[in-house]
Design a protein around this motif. Structure first.
Motif, mmCIF file in Angstrom:
data_model
loop_
_atom_site.group_PDB
_atom_site.id
_atom_site.type_symbol
_atom_site.label_atom_id
_atom_site.label_comp_id
_atom_site.label_asym_id
_atom_site.label_seq_id
_atom_site.Cartn_x
_atom_site.Cartn_y
_atom_site.Cartn_z
ATOM 1 N N GLU A 257 0.818 -1.211 0.000
ATOM 2 C CA GLU A 257 0.000 0.000 0.000
ATOM 3 C C GLU A 257 0.856 1.268 0.000
ATOM 4 N N TRP A 306 -2.810 2.086 4.438
ATOM 5 C CA TRP A 306 -3.138 2.954 3.312
ATOM 6 C C TRP A 306 -2.664 4.394 3.521
ATOM 7 N N TYR A 360 -8.990 3.822 5.469
ATOM 8 C CA TYR A 360 -8.457 4.198 4.161
ATOM 9 C C TYR A 360 -8.925 5.611 3.826
#
Length: 399
Positions: A257, A306, A360
Motif C-alpha cells: 500500500e 493505506w 483508508y
C-alpha cells in the motif's frame, strides 16, 4: 445509497482548519459487512470536476473489477451528484491520473484470470507467505503464454485533448523477473492496477506499486509484498521497473500500500504499510536520484494502513493514515522527516481497530494550502438516528 450533503461550520486545530464533514454517501441501515461503503477514492476529471468512488462489495479479489458507485462534485466537494459519464469507475481504489500533454489515464482493476476456467497448470511455487491466509508466488516466465500476456498487459483508458473522449488502450508492464500470486482457496491470479495517481517528473511518470510482484535482482523472491518503483518514459504506455523501494527477504514483513510523493527539496519519499496479521508501524524511504536508489526503510509511527501523501504548493507535506481511526500529520519542511502531532478526524479504538472506520483515505489538492480528504465513518447516524456507514469528504486548510 446517496445521502444529502450537510456542509457547515469549521473547526480549528493548532495546525489546520477542518471544514465540517460532508456526508457524500451512506450505506443501507445497520450495515456491518466489511468492504461495503468503504475505501473512498478522489480523482480530478478532465473537465475539472471531482470524482468520488468507493467500494460496495466484499473485500476480496473476486469482487475486483466490477462497477463501483460514484459521485461527482463541481463545487470543490461541497455538494455531490450521481456520476454517470465516462470513464466507468471500477472497484476498488479507482484512480485517474493527469499525465503529460494534457492527457488523462486510468488503469483500473478488472476481473482477474480464473485458472480453473482457463485450464492453467501451475508450476512449482517460488515462495509462500502467510498474509491473511497462504499466498504463493510463481515465476511468470514458467507460466503459459496466456498468463504471461495477462500479467503484463493492463487494460486502461486514455483521454486526450484532441478527441475529448476516453478510449481503450493497453498499458504494458515490465515482465523481467515478474511473479504471479495466488491465494490459497482462490481460483484467480491477480495483477496490478493503479490505485493512486501517477507522479509526473519532467517527461517521466512514476508509480510505487506493490500489487505487481518481482524477484529481486539477485533472484531472491520476497515471500510477502514488496514495493517497486515503476517508471514510464512514453506518457504511460509502457512501464519499466526502476528499483525496489523496500522488500523483506526474510518474510517477516510486507511493504505494501505505498504512496509516492515529491519532497520540497527535490527528492522522492514513499510511505508504506507493514501491517498484516499484526499491528505494525508504517515504513518510510527516500530517494535522492530520481528513484534509482532508496534509503533503507525505517519505521514510522505506531500503526497505519493505506498511507496517503500530498505535497501542497505551499511546501507542506501532508500524510493521512488510519486503523484505528483516521489521522492527519503535517511536515512544514516538506521532506517527510519532521512530522507534527496527529490530528484525529476519527479517533478509533486500538482494542477494536475495525469498529469505527476502514482507515483508508484519499487526498486531493484544491489550492496552495487546502485539500479534500475522503474517509469512512462506520458510526454515522442518519437524521432518524439510524446507524449507517458513511463516506465523508472534508476540506482541510493548512494554517
Amino acid at each position: 445509497m446517496q445521502a444529502q450533503t450537510r456542509p457547515g461550520t469549521t473547526k480549528q486545530s493548532a495546525e489546520v482548519v477542518l471544514g465540517q464533514p460532508v456526508v457524500a454517501a451512506v450505506s443501507e441501515p445497520r450495515e456491518q459487512r466489511w468492504g461495503f461503503c468503504q475505501f473512498p477514492a478522489l480523482a480530478r476529471l478532465p473537465d475539472g470536476a471531482i470524482l468520488l468512488v468507493w467500494a460496495d462489495a466484499d473485500d476480496a479479489s473476486e469482487t475486483h473489477g466490477h462497477p463501483a458507485p460514484a459521485l461527482v462534485s463541481r463545487d470543490d466537494g461541497r455538494t455531490w451528484q450521481p456520476f454517470t459519464g465516462s470513464p466507468r469507475p471500477l472497484r476498488p481504489h479507482y484512480s485517474v491520473s493527469e499525465v503529460l500533454d494534457g492527457e488523462f489515464l486510468t488503469v483500473p482493476a478488472h476481473p482477474y484470470l480464473n485458472i480453473k476456467k482457463e485450464g492453467v497448470r501451475l508450476p512449482a511455487p517460488a515462495a509462500e507467505a502467510k498474509v491473511y491466509g497462504i499466498v504463493r508466488s510463481y515465476r511468470v516466465a514458467d507460466m503459459p503464454p496466456a498468463v504471461r500476456n495477462y500479467i503484463h498487459q493492463l487494460p486502461a483508458m486514455r483521454w486526450t485533448p484532441a478527441t475529448g473522449q476516453w478510449k481503450d488502450e493497453i498499458v504494458t508492464y515490465d515482465q523481467r523477473n515478474q511473479l504471479a500470486s495466488l491465494r490459497e482457496g482462490s481460483e484467480v491470479i491477480t495483477r496490478s492496477f493503479f490505485e493512486h495517481y501517477l507522479l509526473a517528473r519532467g517527461r517521466e511518470l512514476l508509480y510505487a506499486d506493490y500489487r505487481v510482484r518481482y524477484a529481486l535482482d539477485d533472484g531472491t523472491v520476497p515471500p510477502k509484498a514488496a514495493t517497486h518503483l515503476m517508471v514510464s518514459t512514453d506518457n504511460g504506455r509502457t512501464f519499466q521497473r526502476r528499483a525496489t523501494i523496500a522488500a523483506d527477504t526474510s518474510g517477516a514483513d510486507q511493504y505494501g500500500e505505498p504512496h509516492l510523493a515529491p519532497t520540497a527539496d527535490g527528492r522522492l519519499v514513499c510511505v508504506m504499510r507493514k501491517t498484516d496479521q499484526q499491528q505494525k508501524p508504517m515504513a518510510i524511504s527516500w530517494s535522492a536520484d530520481g528513484g534509482k536508489t532508496w534509503t533503507p526503510a525505517r519505521e514510522l509511527f505506531e500503526f497505519g494502513v493505506w498511507p496517503c501523501l500530498l505535497l501542497l504548493r505551499s511546501g507542506t507535506l501532508v500524510l493521512s493514515y488510519g486503523r484505528p481511526g483516521v489521522h492527519l500529520r503535517l511536515d512544514r519542511g516538506g521532506t517527510g522527516e519532521k512530522w507534527s502531532e496527529p490530528v484525529a478526524l476519527v479517533k478509533g479504538d486500538a482494542a477494536n481497530i475495525q469498529a469505527h472506520t476502514c482507515g483508508y483515505t484519499s487526498l486531493l489538492p484544491l489550492d496552495e494550502r487546502s485539500f479534500l480528504i475522503a474517509y469512512s465513518d462506520f458510526k454515522h447516524r442518519d437524521p432518524e438516528r439510524v446507524q449507517r456507514k458513511a463516506i465523508l469528504v472534508r476540506r482541510v486548510t493548512v494554517k
